[in-house]
Scaffold this active site. Structure first.
Site, short mmCIF file in Angstrom:
data_model
loop_
_atom_site.label_atom_id
_atom_site.label_comp_id
_atom_site.label_asym_id
_atom_site.label_seq_id
_atom_site.Cartn_x
_atom_site.Cartn_y
_atom_site.Cartn_z
N MET A 130 38.65 36.70 32.30
CA MET A 130 39.35 36.34 31.05
C MET A 130 39.84 34.92 31.26
SD MET A 130 41.99 35.97 28.98
CE MET A 130 42.63 36.51 27.45
N ASP A 167 48.50 41.95 37.64
CA ASP A 167 49.70 42.74 37.34
C ASP A 167 49.39 44.21 37.57
OD1 ASP A 167 48.63 43.85 34.74
OD2 ASP A 167 48.60 41.73 34.24
N GLU A 197 27.65 29.39 62.88
CA GLU A 197 28.51 29.98 61.84
C GLU A 197 27.95 31.31 61.34
OE1 GLU A 197 30.86 26.36 59.65
OE2 GLU A 197 28.73 26.57 59.20
#
Ligand code: GLA
Length: 738
Positions: free
Chosen positions: A488, A543, A623
Site C-alpha cells: 500500500m 500495526d 559471500e
C-alpha cells in the site's frame, strides 16, 4: 477486608456491595467502580493488588468544575475531577473525551450511566474488525453497558482479560437505541486515567525509510497528541504508545502500553489536567470522522491491547511479543518456520522478465534459499510506477506466458513461489481506471493529489473490493502461490465515496479500513496455507490490526543494516521479532550508499523473518558460502529467535558505539547474543555487554570456544566485546548451558 466477590478464582471479580470491578492478571490489577449517580469511575491500574480501592476517590468543591444535576447541593462531585472509564463530552468533564456525540437537534452531549454488566468466559470478538483471540479457558470478558437515558445511546464497554499474559483488551460498541439519528464525532477505544502526574509519554514517530523512532517526553499540562490523518496507521506515528514513570528504564519502573489494533487514521492523546491527573486515550482519528448512526444501528470501535509492567520496558515489550505472536497472528505460519525468501525488488526493480527471475531463483536455490518472491511489475502494463495498478492479470509478454509455467519451474528447483500485489491502488493509465473511474477516491470538481503517481481505490465499497478480489483470485487459483506480499504505497487523500451520499462521507475512511480487512479475511479463508506479508512502503502500516491478517510485515524500505538497527530497535518495543520482515540486500546499500559486510547484514536481518533482496549471481564465491552458512544458522536459531525471549541490551541511539540485542530460550538453556559496532575509534575503550534472561545459577559456554561463564556473571558483570577494528562489524555468539 472481607469482600463479597463473585468468585476468587476468576480473573474478573465483581464486588456487588461496593459495585467494584476488579480485573486481575498474573501480575496486574485493573479496577473501576460504579460511583454515585451511576457514573463509571476508574480506580487503579498497576501492580496486582487485592481488595477494593474505592477509598482512593476524593471529593472537593472546586471552582469551575461543575456538578451533575443529580448531585443537588453537593458541589464536591464533579466529572471534571474524577477518574473515568469512558469520558464523554457534555457531562461536565472538560478534559479530552472518548465519546463525542452530535444529536439530532444539533447539540453535543452524551451522559452515560451504568445500566448492567455481564461477565463471561472466553474472549469477545468484534464484527469485521481484528481482535485478540484466546481459548475459552485463557480469557474472560466483562461487558459493561452504559446508557444515556435522554437519547437512548448505549455504549457497551468490553474488557478482555488474558490472565497469564498480563494483558487487558478494551473496545466499545455504540448502539443508537433512540428514535433519532445521531452522529458520532469522536470515539476513542480506551481511556486510562491516573490519579497523579509525572508520567513520560513515549511514542514512535518516523518517516518513509526510518520508521518507529522512539521519542520520550515529559507529559505537560494541556494535551499532547500523536496520530495519523493518512488513512493508514502510517510511517509517521505508530499506534503503539506507552506512558511510564519518569524513572522507568528498560529494567525498572512502572510502564503502560496501549496498542491500537487498527490500520487506519488514529489518534493517541496524553493530557495532564489542572489537578495533576493524567488522562491517556487512543482510538480512531476524529478529524475527518463523523459517523452517522441511525436508530438501532451499531458502531464498533477497534480494540486496544493494554499491558502494564512494574519492571520496565523490557518486560512490557515481552508481554506484547507474546500476545501478538500467539493471540493476534493467525494461520499456518503463526508459529511455523517461515521460508527463507529471496525478493527480486532490489535485485531488478521493474527491469526483469521470466528468465531473469528464474536465474535469480536458480542461484538462490543452490545456496539454500527456500522461496522466490516476485515483486512489483509482473502484471498489466507495469514497467515503471506510472501505470498498471489495478490490472491484476499477468503481463504474458514480459513473463514469457502464464505464471503457472514459471511457478512450476521454480517449484522444480525445490523452492516455493510468492508474489506481490497492491490491491488498494489504481494507476490512471490502467484498464481498470478507464473502465471504472469512479472506483478511485476523487472529489467531484477537484483534481486529486497523486501519490507515487497513483490513486487510491474506494475500498469502503463492496463492489470495488469484490472486483479486485475477483481479479486476484484468477491469478492465484490453480497456481502454486504460497506467499503473498500485500503493499500500500501512498497516503490517502481526496476521500469521497461515489455511492455513500452526503451524510456518510465522514464514515468513509473507517469503512475503507473495514474493506481492507474484509479483503484480507477473504484471502486468508480462500488460501488458508498462504503466508501473507504486510507492507506499506515498508513499515507504513505496521500495526497489531494488520498482524491479525499477516504474521509478518516488511519492516522498512530501508535495508541498510546500520539504519535497520535503529528501526528494528524501535519496532521491538511493541511488536515481536517474528513479525519483522528483514532482508540482506546489496552493498553499497541502495538507500544510503553505505557498505557493510555480508556477516553484519546477515546478523541484522536475522532479527526478523529472514530473507535476501539482491541478485545472488552478483556476489563473490566467498559471500555465496556465507549465504549458505547464514541460512543454516537461521534454521538452527529460528525457534529461539521467533519463540524465545527478546532483550534489548543497548539503545543504539543513546549508546553510540554498539547496538546489542539478545534472544534467550524461555528455559534459559541457551541464548544468542548479537552485537554490531556503529562507531569505531582509534585506541578505543572496551565495550561490555550484560546479558539478560539467563539463569543466574546456570553455567554457560560459548559454542565453539573454550571457557565457561556463570549466568550471574554474564548478567551482572557482562562480557567484553572483542575489539573490532573495522566499522560496522558484527559479533554473534551462541551461549549454551555447559
Ligand atoms: C514498496 C515496497 C517495496 C517494493 C515496492 C514495489 O515500496 O515497500 O518493498 O515492493 O513497493 O513497488
Amino acid at each position: 477486608m472481607p469482600e463479597k466477590e463473585r468468585a476468587f478464582d476468576m480473573a474478573i471479580r465483581y464486588n456487588e456491595e461496593k459495585q467494584v470491578f476488579s480485573l486481575h492478571t498474573k501480575n496486574t490489577t485493573y479496577q473501576m467502580c460504579v460511583g454515585k449517580y451511576g457514573f463509571l469511575l476508574h480506580l487503579y491500574y498497576g501492580k496486582r493488588t487485592e481488595g477494593s480501592m474505592d477509598y482512593l476517590l476524593t471529593y472537593a468543591d472546586r471552582g469551575f468544575s461543575g456538578n451533575p444535576y443529580d448531585a443537588g447541593t453537593d458541589r464536591t462531585f464533579s466529572m471534571d475531577a474524577l477518574l473515568q472509564e469512558f469520558p464523554t463530552q457534555g457531562n461536565g468533564d472538560f478534559r479530552t473525551a472518548c465519546l463525542v456525540v452530535k444529536n439530532s437537534d444539533g447539540t453535543y452531549s452524551c451522559d452515560l450511566r451504568y445500566k448492567e454488566h455481564r461477565i463471561v468466559q472466553g474472549k469477545y470478538a468484534i464484527p469485521a474488525l481484528p481482535a485478540v483471540y484466546a481459548d475459552e479457558n485463557e480469557a474472560e470478558t466483562l461487558e459493561i453497558v452504559m446508557a444515556d437515558v435522554v437519547t437512548g445511546i448505549e455504549a457497551t464497554l468490553c474488557y478482555g482479560v488474558l490472565e497469564e499474559l498480563d494483558v487487558i483488551t478494551r473496545s466499545v460498541k455504540i448502539v443508537n437505541g433512540g428514535k433519532n439519528d445521531v452522529s458520532l464525532e469522536k470515539v476513542q477505544s480506551a481511556c486510562l486515567d491516573f490519579m497523579d502526574g509525572g508520567y513520560d509519554f513515549i511514542h514512535f514517530h518516523g518517516r518513509h525509510g526510518m520508521e518507529r523512532v522512539m521519542q520520550r517526553t515529559k507529559s505537560m499540562h494541556g494535551l499532547q497528541s500523536i496520530g495519523s490523518r493518512r488513512g493508514t496507521s502510517s510511517h509517521q506515528h505508530n499506534p503503539f504508545m506507552m506512558v511510564a514513570a519518569e524513572a522507568a528504564t528498560e529494567e525498572t519502573g512502572d510502564c503502560y502500553g496501549l496498542s491500537l489494533m487498527y490500520s487506519g487514521s488514529f489518534k493517541g492523546e496524553v493530557e495532564l489536567d489542572q489537578y495533576n491527573q493524567t488522562r491517556v486515550t487512543i482510538g480512531i482519528q476524529d478529524e475527518m470522522f463523523s459517523y452517522p448512526l441511525a436508530p438501532q444501528e451499531a458502531f464498533y470501535a477497534p480494540e486496544v491491547i493494554l499491558s502494564y509492567s512494574e519492571a520496565g520496558f523490557g518486560r512490557l515489550s515481552r508481554n506484547y511479543h507474546n500476545v501478538i505472536r500467539y493471540h493476534v497472528c493467525r494461520g499456518k505460519y503463526k508459529d511455523q518456520q517461515r521460508p527463507v525468501l529471496i525478493n527480486n525488488w532490489e535485485a531488478t526493480y521493474f527491469d526483469f522478465n521470466d528468465e531473469k527471475i528464474y536465474s535469480i531463483a536458480e542461484q538462490a536455490s543452490e545456496l539454500g534459499v527456500e522461496m522466490l518472491v516476485l515483486d512489483d511489475g509482473w502484471f498489466g502494463k507495469r514497467d515503471n510506477d506510472y501505470s498498471g495498478l489495478g490490472d491484476w492479470f499477468v503481463n504474458e509478454k514480459k513473463m514469457g506466458g502464464e505464471l503457472k509455467g514459471l511457478v512450476e519451474k521454480i517449484n522444480a528447483l525445490g523452492m516455493k513461489f510468492g508474489i506481490w500485489i497492491e490491491p488498494e491502488m489504481v494507476s490512471e493509465d490502467s484498464e481498470l481506471y478507464r473502465k471504472h473511474p469512479d472506483w478511485a477516491f476523487v472529489i467531484p470538481g477537484r483534481r486529486p493529489v497523486r501519490g507515487r503517481s497513483q490513486l487510491v481505490l474506494d475500498f469502503s465499497r463492496k463492489e470495488v473490493v469484490d472486483g479486485i478480489f475477483g481479479q486476484i483470485c484468477e491469478v492465484l487459483d490453480g497456481v502454486n502461490v504460497e506467499y503473498i506480499k500485500i503493499d500500500m504505497n501512498r497516503s490517502i487523500t481526496d476521500v469521497y465515496s461515489a455511492t455513500a451520499g452526503d451524510k456518510n462521507q465522514g464514515a468513509v475512511l473507517y469503512r475503507y479500513v473495514l474493506g481492507v480487512y474484509d479483503f484480507l479475511e477473504r484471502l486468508a479463508a480462500r488460501y488458508p496455507d498462504m503466508l501473507i506479508e504486510g507492507c506499506s512502503g515498508g513499515g507504513g502500516r505496521f500495526d497489531a490490526g494488520m498482524l491479525y491478517y499477516s504474521p509478518q510485515i516488511w519492516c522498512s524500505d530501508n535495508t541498510d543494516a546500520i539504519e535497520r538497527l535503529y528501526i528494528q530497535h524501535g519496532t521491538s518495543f511493541g511488536y515481536p521479532v517474528s513479525s519483522v520482515g528483514s532482508h540482506v540486500s546489496a552493498v553499497p546499500n541502495h538507500q544510503t550508499g553505505r557498505s557493510t559486510s555480508m556477516k553484519t547484514r546477515g546478523v541484522v536481518a536475522m532479527a526478523g523473518s529472514f530473507g535476501y533482496e539482491l541478485d545472488l549471481n552478483k556476489i563473490s564465491e566467498e559471500e555465496k558460502q556465507m549465504v549458505r552458512e547464514q541460512i543454516k544458522e537461521y534454521h538452527k536459531y529460528w525457534n529461539m529467535i521467533h519463540n524465545g525471549n527478546y532483550y534489548r541490551l543497548t539503545d543504539p541511539a543513546v549508546h553510540g558505539e554498539i547496538a546489542a540485542w539478545e534472544f534467550a530460550a524461555a528455559d534459559a538453556g541457551e541464548a544468542l547474543l548479537n552485537v554490531v559496532t556503529i562507531d569505531t575509534h582509534c585506541n578505543a575503550s572496551v565495550q561490555y555487554v550484560k546479558l539478560k534472561g539467563l539463569a543466574p545459577e546456570k553455567v554457560y559456554r560459548i559454542e565453539g570456544e573454550e571457557g565457561i561463564y556463570s549466568g550471574d556473571a554474564l548478567m551482572n558483570a557482562g562480557i567484553p566485546v572483542p575489539y573490532m577494528s573495522d566499522e560496522y562489524q558484527a559479533w554473534q555468539v551462541h551461549f549454551i548451558e555447559a
